[in-house]
Design a protein around this motif. Structure first.
Motif, short mmCIF file in Angstrom:
data_model
loop_
_atom_site.label_atom_id
_atom_site.label_comp_id
_atom_site.label_asym_id
_atom_site.label_seq_id
_atom_site.Cartn_x
_atom_site.Cartn_y
_atom_site.Cartn_z
N ASN A 57 0.83 -1.21 0.00
CA ASN A 57 0.00 0.00 0.00
C ASN A 57 0.86 1.26 0.00
N LYS A 60 2.36 1.71 -3.46
CA LYS A 60 1.33 2.18 -4.38
C LYS A 60 1.04 3.67 -4.17
N GLU A 61 0.96 4.09 -2.92
CA GLU A 61 0.69 5.50 -2.61
C GLU A 61 1.81 6.40 -3.10
N GLU A 64 1.60 6.69 -6.91
CA GLU A 64 0.46 7.50 -7.35
C GLU A 64 0.70 8.99 -7.13
N ASN A 65 1.38 9.34 -6.04
CA ASN A 65 1.58 10.75 -5.69
C ASN A 65 2.88 11.33 -6.22
N GLU A 68 2.83 14.60 -8.44
CA GLU A 68 2.47 15.83 -7.73
C GLU A 68 3.70 16.51 -7.12
#
Length: 110
Positions: A57, A60-61, A64-65, A68
């Motif tokens: 997790n 993955k986080e 994904e970020n 940004e």
């Protein structure tokens, strides 16, 4: 890995689960190691005593970020920033006028 705590003082057999909390630095370190792929998630989980799903997790986080991180440094200024800048310029102008007035008064007195 579950950690259990018993209440010995009251003689109860009630067991409650204590949830581990990890710092963001710790999570980032492990997620980065998982992204690098030198060790499997199970190896990392065993080494740091963290569940493999948690590491997955976190990885993955991070992935994904990640975009940004680079997009937030430069970009269009928000309206709040432009309003703040305008207010600060007005305040600077007002202070400059007051300073000039005080200099004139001081020179006329001295």
């Amino acid at each position: 890995m579950a950690i259990y705590k018993t209440n010995i003082n009251k003689g109860a057999t009630k067991m409650s689960r204590i949830r581990k909390t990890f710092s963001s630095e710790f999570k980032a370190k492990i997620a980065l190691e998982a992204i690098r792929g030198y060790k499997s998630l199970n190896q990392l989980a065993k080494e740091y005593q963290v569940h493999p799903n948690a590491i997955g997790n976190w990885k993955k986080e991070v992935l994904e970020n990640l975009p940004e991180i680079f997009s937030s440094k430069r970009g269009p200024k928000t309206e709040a920033n432009t309003e703040l800048i305008e207010q600060l310029y007005k305040q600077i102008g007002k202070q400059q006028v007051e300073l000039e007035w005080l200099k004139k008064k001081f020179n006329s007195i001295a």
